[in-house]
Design a protein around this motif. Sequence first.
Motif, PDB file in Angstrom:
ATOM      1  N   SER A  30       0.806  -1.219   0.000  1.00 40.00           N
ATOM      2  CA  SER A  30       0.000   0.000   0.000  1.00 40.00           C
ATOM      3  C   SER A  30       0.839   1.269   0.000  1.00 40.00           C
ATOM      4  O   SER A  30       0.372   2.322  -0.444  1.00 40.00           O
ATOM      5  CB  SER A  30      -0.946   0.010   1.209  1.00 40.00           C
ATOM      6  N   GLY A  31       2.105   1.175   0.466  1.00 39.32           N
ATOM      7  CA  GLY A  31       2.954   2.364   0.510  1.00 39.32           C
ATOM      8  C   GLY A  31       3.186   3.001  -0.850  1.00 39.32           C
ATOM      9  O   GLY A  31       2.894   4.188  -1.046  1.00 39.32           O
ATOM     10  N   PRO A  32       3.726   2.263  -1.832  1.00 35.59           N
ATOM     11  CA  PRO A  32       3.936   2.857  -3.154  1.00 35.59           C
ATOM     12  C   PRO A  32       2.636   3.345  -3.805  1.00 35.59           C
ATOM     13  O   PRO A  32       2.626   4.387  -4.474  1.00 35.59           O
ATOM     14  CB  PRO A  32       4.543   1.706  -3.972  1.00 35.59           C
ATOM     15  N   LEU A  33       1.540   2.612  -3.607  1.00 34.66           N
ATOM     16  CA  LEU A  33       0.272   3.026  -4.205  1.00 34.66           C
ATOM     17  C   LEU A  33      -0.234   4.314  -3.574  1.00 34.66           C
ATOM     18  O   LEU A  33      -0.826   5.155  -4.253  1.00 34.66           O
ATOM     19  CB  LEU A  33      -0.757   1.896  -4.048  1.00 34.66           C
ATOM     20  N   ALA A  34      -0.007   4.476  -2.276  1.00 34.19           N
ATOM     21  CA  ALA A  34      -0.388   5.731  -1.623  1.00 34.19           C
ATOM     22  C   ALA A  34       0.431   6.894  -2.161  1.00 34.19           C
ATOM     23  O   ALA A  34      -0.096   7.971  -2.457  1.00 34.19           O
ATOM     24  CB  ALA A  34      -0.211   5.602  -0.107  1.00 34.19           C
ATOM     25  N   GLN A  35       1.737   6.673  -2.307  1.00 33.55           N
ATOM     26  CA  GLN A  35       2.606   7.732  -2.829  1.00 33.55           C
ATOM     27  C   GLN A  35       2.243   8.097  -4.266  1.00 33.55           C
ATOM     28  O   GLN A  35       2.422   9.247  -4.681  1.00 33.55           O
ATOM     29  CB  GLN A  35       4.063   7.287  -2.749  1.00 33.55           C
ATOM     30  N   GLY A  36       1.730   7.129  -5.025  1.00 30.32           N
ATOM     31  CA  GLY A  36       1.341   7.383  -6.401  1.00 30.32           C
ATOM     32  C   GLY A  36      -0.077   7.885  -6.557  1.00 30.32           C
ATOM     33  O   GLY A  36      -0.583   8.000  -7.677  1.00 30.32           O
ATOM     34  N   LEU A  65       3.945  -0.688  -9.255  1.00 33.70           N
ATOM     35  CA  LEU A  65       4.400  -1.776  -8.402  1.00 33.70           C
ATOM     36  C   LEU A  65       5.597  -2.500  -9.018  1.00 33.70           C
ATOM     37  O   LEU A  65       6.505  -2.947  -8.296  1.00 33.70           O
ATOM     38  CB  LEU A  65       3.250  -2.756  -8.148  1.00 33.70           C
ATOM     39  N   GLN A  66       5.632  -2.613 -10.352  1.00 35.98           N
ATOM     40  CA  GLN A  66       6.796  -3.208 -11.002  1.00 35.98           C
ATOM     41  C   GLN A  66       8.044  -2.369 -10.757  1.00 35.98           C
ATOM     42  O   GLN A  66       9.134  -2.900 -10.567  1.00 35.98           O
ATOM     43  CB  GLN A  66       6.538  -3.361 -12.505  1.00 35.98           C
ATOM     44  N   GLN A  67       7.885  -1.070 -10.737  1.00 33.31           N
ATOM     45  CA  GLN A  67       9.013  -0.181 -10.468  1.00 33.31           C
ATOM     46  C   GLN A  67       9.526  -0.342  -9.038  1.00 33.31           C
ATOM     47  O   GLN A  67      10.663  -0.001  -8.739  1.00 33.31           O
ATOM     48  CB  GLN A  67       8.613   1.273 -10.719  1.00 33.31           C
ATOM     49  N   HIS A  68       8.676  -0.860  -8.153  1.00 40.38           N
ATOM     50  CA  HIS A  68       9.085  -1.110  -6.764  1.00 40.38           C
ATOM     51  C   HIS A  68       9.395  -2.591  -6.539  1.00 40.38           C
ATOM     52  O   HIS A  68       9.278  -3.105  -5.422  1.00 40.38           O
ATOM     53  CB  HIS A  68       7.994  -0.637  -5.802  1.00 40.38           C
ATOM     54  N   GLY A 197      -4.212   6.430   0.252  1.00 36.01           N
ATOM     55  CA  GLY A 197      -3.328   6.315   1.403  1.00 36.01           C
ATOM     56  C   GLY A 197      -3.964   5.836   2.686  1.00 36.01           C
ATOM     57  O   GLY A 197      -3.282   5.750   3.706  1.00 36.01           O
ATOM     58  N   ILE A 198      -5.257   5.509   2.686  1.00 35.75           N
ATOM     59  CA  ILE A 198      -5.899   5.071   3.918  1.00 35.75           C
ATOM     60  C   ILE A 198      -5.286   3.773   4.425  1.00 35.75           C
ATOM     61  O   ILE A 198      -4.942   3.647   5.602  1.00 35.75           O
ATOM     62  CB  ILE A 198      -7.420   4.912   3.711  1.00 35.75           C
ATOM     63  N   VAL A 199      -5.140   2.782   3.551  1.00 35.92           N
ATOM     64  CA  VAL A 199      -4.607   1.480   3.968  1.00 35.92           C
ATOM     65  C   VAL A 199      -3.206   1.642   4.545  1.00 35.92           C
ATOM     66  O   VAL A 199      -2.882   1.113   5.619  1.00 35.92           O
ATOM     67  CB  VAL A 199      -4.598   0.492   2.788  1.00 35.92           C
ATOM     68  N   TRP A 200      -2.361   2.393   3.868  1.00 39.16           N
ATOM     69  CA  TRP A 200      -0.978   2.570   4.335  1.00 39.16           C
ATOM     70  C   TRP A 200      -0.939   3.370   5.639  1.00 39.16           C
ATOM     71  O   TRP A 200      -0.187   3.034   6.554  1.00 39.16           O
ATOM     72  CB  TRP A 200      -0.153   3.265   3.265  1.00 39.16           C
ATOM     73  N   HIS A 204       0.805   0.990   8.341  1.00 41.68           N
ATOM     74  CA  HIS A 204       2.233   1.246   8.523  1.00 41.68           C
ATOM     75  C   HIS A 204       2.619   1.458   9.990  1.00 41.68           C
ATOM     76  O   HIS A 204       3.611   0.851  10.455  1.00 41.68           O
ATOM     77  CB  HIS A 204       2.669   2.449   7.684  1.00 41.68           C
ATOM     78  N   PRO A 205       1.914   2.289  10.779  1.00 43.13           N
ATOM     79  CA  PRO A 205       2.312   2.453  12.190  1.00 43.13           C
ATOM     80  C   PRO A 205       2.256   1.151  12.975  1.00 43.13           C
ATOM     81  O   PRO A 205       3.066   0.941  13.878  1.00 43.13           O
ATOM     82  CB  PRO A 205       1.292   3.468  12.723  1.00 43.13           C
ATOM     83  N   LEU A 206       1.317   0.279  12.623  1.00 43.60           N
ATOM     84  CA  LEU A 206       1.185  -0.979  13.352  1.00 43.60           C
ATOM     85  C   LEU A 206       2.209  -2.015  12.873  1.00 43.60           C
ATOM     86  O   LEU A 206       2.951  -2.591  13.675  1.00 43.60           O
ATOM     87  CB  LEU A 206      -0.228  -1.531  13.189  1.00 43.60           C
TER      88      LEU A 206
END
Length: 259
Positions: A30-36, A65-68, A197-200, A204-206
């Motif tokens: 979810s991190g890369p998708l949030a940033q994108g 996601l392929q780029q990551h 970015g909701i999922v991330w 992420h904190p957890l």
Amino acid sequence: MSASADVYRVLQVDDEGGQGSSGKRISDLSGPLAQGNFSIFYMSIYQTDFVLVKERRLKQAVQLLQQHDFEFDLESVDQYLGGSPPPMYPSEKDKLSLESDTSLLLEDAFERSVLSDELQCVGLNPHYRSDWAMTVLKILSYPELIKSDEISDGISLIANQHILNLFDSDVIFQDEASQTYRVIQVNLAGSNLDRCGIVWSISHPLAAEAHINLLYLSTYKSANVLVSSEDIGKAEQILTDDFEHFKGMLAELALEPTL
């Protein structure tokens, strides 16, 4: 009833880590998708995970996601995506405008709660396909018709023990060290179909910072985080201590671009 004008496509996650590494997997995906600036739904189940993205941005999501360094089944990519994806990111002007609009929608308009039930995530045996559909239908729509000796099959269930007791033990796939889960539910303001970015922001904190494993279930208006019953106090404390900051993060989330 509210319905999205968008069609969603499903990315199935294949990870040998299983439920034991689900929290890290959710955060990493979810991190890369949030940033994108991609708005996603995330569904954790017994056998696998699913990431739901809007069809009009599917090519962009796969490319990102392929780029990551995420790998895709190339046959599926060729069959369903062919061609070059359009540019991934909105202009900075559009991004700032979208973030501003989102903060107006989210301010003081959501709450967090911890549900009381203890749940388990199990799989169901496909050899009992003729039995599970009616049982699940009764669970959802006609609970008064359920009998304790009915069995089920073919899907994953996340349910409390009295629901699982409706199924014969032979039809349930369950890890030997199966754990019970508690749900932290974040009720969002209105629909979360377009928020990025909701999922991330929740996982992420957890998972990445506190190393608490989790499962995640997105719905139209809520984010449902399932953590081990043993971790519920720690997880709740993390979100409670940081809830004002957490609300601030959600308030700053951009809306997904329409193009």
